[in-house]
Write a protein that holds these residues in place. Structure first.
Motif, PDB file in Angstrom:
ATOM      1  N   ASP A 360       0.817  -1.218   0.000  1.00 49.50           N
ATOM      2  CA  ASP A 360       0.000   0.000   0.000  1.00 49.50           C
ATOM      3  C   ASP A 360       0.848   1.264   0.000  1.00 49.50           C
ATOM      4  O   ASP A 360       0.383   2.331  -0.406  1.00 49.50           O
ATOM      5  CB  ASP A 360      -0.909   0.030   1.238  1.00 49.50           C
ATOM      6  CG  ASP A 360      -2.084  -0.920   1.106  1.00 49.50           C
ATOM      7  OD1 ASP A 360      -2.291  -1.422  -0.001  1.00 49.50           O
ATOM      8  OD2 ASP A 360      -2.778  -1.152   2.101  1.00 49.50           O
ATOM      9  N   ARG A 361       2.087   1.167   0.477  1.00 51.82           N
ATOM     10  CA  ARG A 361       2.923   2.359   0.621  1.00 51.82           C
ATOM     11  C   ARG A 361       3.637   2.738  -0.672  1.00 51.82           C
ATOM     12  O   ARG A 361       4.284   3.781  -0.731  1.00 51.82           O
ATOM     13  CB  ARG A 361       3.932   2.143   1.746  1.00 51.82           C
ATOM     14  CG  ARG A 361       3.292   1.945   3.123  1.00 51.82           C
ATOM     15  CD  ARG A 361       4.355   1.880   4.199  1.00 51.82           C
ATOM     16  NE  ARG A 361       5.131   3.109   4.237  1.00 51.82           N
ATOM     17  CZ  ARG A 361       6.294   3.228   4.877  1.00 51.82           C
ATOM     18  NH1 ARG A 361       6.812   2.188   5.516  1.00 51.82           N
ATOM     19  NH2 ARG A 361       6.946   4.376   4.868  1.00 51.82           N
ATOM     20  N   SER A 363       3.934   4.298  -4.217  1.00 48.47           N
ATOM     21  CA  SER A 363       3.207   5.364  -4.909  1.00 48.47           C
ATOM     22  C   SER A 363       3.022   5.015  -6.381  1.00 48.47           C
ATOM     23  O   SER A 363       4.010   4.861  -7.121  1.00 48.47           O
ATOM     24  CB  SER A 363       3.970   6.688  -4.784  1.00 48.47           C
ATOM     25  OG  SER A 363       3.426   7.663  -5.647  1.00 48.47           O
ATOM     26  N   ASP A 400      10.777   6.944  -1.915  1.00 47.24           N
ATOM     27  CA  ASP A 400       9.743   7.912  -1.548  1.00 47.24           C
ATOM     28  C   ASP A 400       8.439   7.175  -1.235  1.00 47.24           C
ATOM     29  O   ASP A 400       7.399   7.428  -1.837  1.00 47.24           O
ATOM     30  CB  ASP A 400       9.526   8.911  -2.685  1.00 47.24           C
ATOM     31  CG  ASP A 400       8.830  10.184  -2.221  1.00 47.24           C
ATOM     32  OD1 ASP A 400       8.579  10.312  -1.006  1.00 47.24           O
ATOM     33  OD2 ASP A 400       8.535  11.044  -3.078  1.00 47.24           O
ATOM     34  N   LEU A 402       5.029   6.071   0.543  1.00 49.04           N
ATOM     35  CA  LEU A 402       3.952   6.803   1.201  1.00 49.04           C
ATOM     36  C   LEU A 402       3.983   6.491   2.698  1.00 49.04           C
ATOM     37  O   LEU A 402       4.435   5.415   3.110  1.00 49.04           O
ATOM     38  CB  LEU A 402       2.601   6.376   0.615  1.00 49.04           C
ATOM     39  CG  LEU A 402       2.396   6.644  -0.885  1.00 49.04           C
ATOM     40  CD1 LEU A 402       1.084   6.022  -1.346  1.00 49.04           C
ATOM     41  CD2 LEU A 402       2.409   8.129  -1.176  1.00 49.04           C
ATOM     42  N   ARG A 405      -0.658   4.222   6.454  1.00 51.28           N
ATOM     43  CA  ARG A 405      -2.019   4.725   6.312  1.00 51.28           C
ATOM     44  C   ARG A 405      -2.579   5.141   7.668  1.00 51.28           C
ATOM     45  O   ARG A 405      -2.552   4.381   8.637  1.00 51.28           O
ATOM     46  CB  ARG A 405      -2.919   3.646   5.704  1.00 51.28           C
ATOM     47  CG  ARG A 405      -4.347   4.118   5.478  1.00 51.28           C
ATOM     48  CD  ARG A 405      -5.186   3.021   4.880  1.00 51.28           C
ATOM     49  NE  ARG A 405      -4.739   2.667   3.545  1.00 51.28           N
ATOM     50  CZ  ARG A 405      -5.253   1.650   2.860  1.00 51.28           C
ATOM     51  NH1 ARG A 405      -6.176   0.894   3.381  1.00 51.28           N
ATOM     52  NH2 ARG A 405      -4.805   1.377   1.648  1.00 51.28           N
TER      53      ARG A 405
END
Length: 453
Positions: A360-361, A363, A400, A402, A405
């Motif tokens: 999920d992290r 980008s 980089d 994310l 969450r």
């Protein structure tokens, strides 16, 4: 010095993403679909397939401009300079079949060592639909219709309904089907669900809470977790047995199910909002699948909404598809799905290289922009003797990541009004707030003593 294919095949590449769809793979699907060129021209079929995939990376450009980006890094090589008409004829000559075969070859869950892709031994996926706009041509209008009604009188362009099953976490495409919007999501879902692999837990919204769909899922040895209506038009779910975790056993579509009624309370600094959810699932074992854990898992259904945003906004930028014929639309949508899938695979390869990093992290925007740069520079087209699974795309994604969450909520409001006059209406709070969520399993209706009407 760049390393690409020789002769007229040189423009046929996708930069570093070529390693996800190598020459041999493209040649195989072209041979299987009998679409290999009869003689080598300036635009061999393999090159045309890469042109179509490149067109999805550069969705805002015409194919002539896409071609210029494919050859931009080939300075010093003798490359063709086809006209727009030549590119149009080449795409028609190849047709949609090779892109369909390529998608069938690539679709499926990207392997991941992190994230909620597998939950208690089950592959977690989500099903939902979206719409795409196609060119307003006579040929397209004969196949695809415009949406009618609404305050603005309906859509200006013909529309295509796209329904997919996506793996949660990696957001890779498991399967997809599309067609005119005159058929609803549940109609298209029948074909998708019939091909569902065993061992899948499918998350779905209220539109898919239908008994006949549930039976298709269970016949495939898969499981379903779907939200159901609770008010008018809600399915009848008799209480046959109360479970220790607050859920209850029932029957739906002739199948044994568990029903979970829960109150979900969301508290922010602006106040508290409470809603009631009813979930239906084929997961009957309360010890292995407790009601509270199922409730928390259902939130992963939103992964497919994020994936659709990446396709329609990040890749397409809200634009209308270029193709002016139904065959061209078929070709372009399959190319779009393939392009999205290989980007997702490259991202998953990167996050897999770092233990503990949730997919999920990664980008999607970074991966997309770096992939575009690699096409222009024609770098990483042919892998070296040592395979670099991360590559330039993966390294910049990992550099980089994310943030983790955060638990935040935002009211469902129009972010950007279609009309500037509507935008001047009453003030609407569009801010996002940190939230606290509490779950409360409800007792549900009274025990049913008989199933007779």
């Amino acid at each position: 010095m760049v390393r690409v294919a020789a002769g007229p095949f040189a423009p046929g590449h996708l930069g570093e993403l070529t390693q996800q769809v190598p020459f041999e793979m493209i040649d195989t699907v072209l041979a299987q679909t009998c679409c290999v060129q009869r003689r080598v021209r300036d635009l061999p079929s393999r090159v045309v397939v890469y042109l179509l995939l490149g067109g999805c990376l550069f969705a805002g450009l015409g194919y002539r401009q896409v071609w210029q980006r494919l050859v931009a890094g080939l300075e010093g090589l003798a490359v063709a300079d086809p006209s727009e008409a030549a590119l149009t004829k080449a795409r028609a000559r190849v047709g949609p079949q090779p892109l369909r075969a390529l998608f069938d070859l690539l679709r499926g869950p990207a392997a991941s060592m992190a994230g909620p892709v597998r939950w208690r031994g089950l592959l977690v996926c989500a099903i939902d639909g979206t719409t795409l706009f196609v060119a307003d041509s006579a040929a397209n209008l004969a196949r695809f219709s415009k949406q009618r009604g609404g305050r603005t009188g309906g859509s200006s362009y013909p529309m295509v309904r796209l329904v997919t099953i996506m793996a949660c976490g990696t957001r890779s495409v498991m399967d997809a089907v599309f067609g005119p919007i005159t058929s609803g999501e549940t109609t298209y879902a029948k074909d998708l669900l019939a091909r569902l692999p065993a061992g899948v837990l499918l998350l779905a919204d209220r539109n898919f809470a239908a008994g006949h769909l549930l039976k298709i899922v269970t016949d495939c040895q898969a499981h379903l977790l779907v939200r159901a209506k609770t008010g008018r038009g809600a399915p009848k779910l008799p209480v046959l047995h109360r479970c220790p975790d607050g859920s209850y056993r029932s029957v739906f579509g002739g199948q044994s199910v568990r029903v979970i009624d829960a109150e979900i309370r969301i508290a922010t600094k602006t106040g508290t909002v409470t809603g009631v959810y009813r979930l239906i699932t084929t997961l009957l074992d309360t010890d292995t699948y407790p009601a509270t854990a199922i409730l928390r898992l259902y939130h992963e259904r939103w992964e497919i909404e994020t994936a659709y945003l990446e396709i329609t906004s990040s890749i397409l930028g809200g634009r209308v598809l270029r193709a002016r014929t139904p065959a061209g639309v078929d070709q372009e949508i399959h190319a779009l799905l393939v392009t999205y899938q290989i980007l997702r695979t490259a991202m998953t390869d990167a996050t897999n290289s770092e233990p503990g990093v949730d997919p999920d992290r990664a980008s999607f925007s970074i991966a997309l922009h770096v992939a575009r740069d690699q096409v222009v520079h024609a770098t990483g087209v042919i892998a070296g003797t040592v395979i670099d699974l991360v590559g330039r795309i993966g390294r910049l994604v990992l550099d980089d990541l994310l943030p983790q969450r955060r638990l935040r909520v935002n009211a469902r409001t129009v972010k950007r009004a279609i009309s500037k006059y509507n935008a001047r209406g009453p003030n609407i709070d569009r801010r996002t707030y940190t939230a606290t969520i509490s779950l409360n399993i409800l007792a549900g209706p009274a025990l049913t003593t008989s199933l007779d009407p």
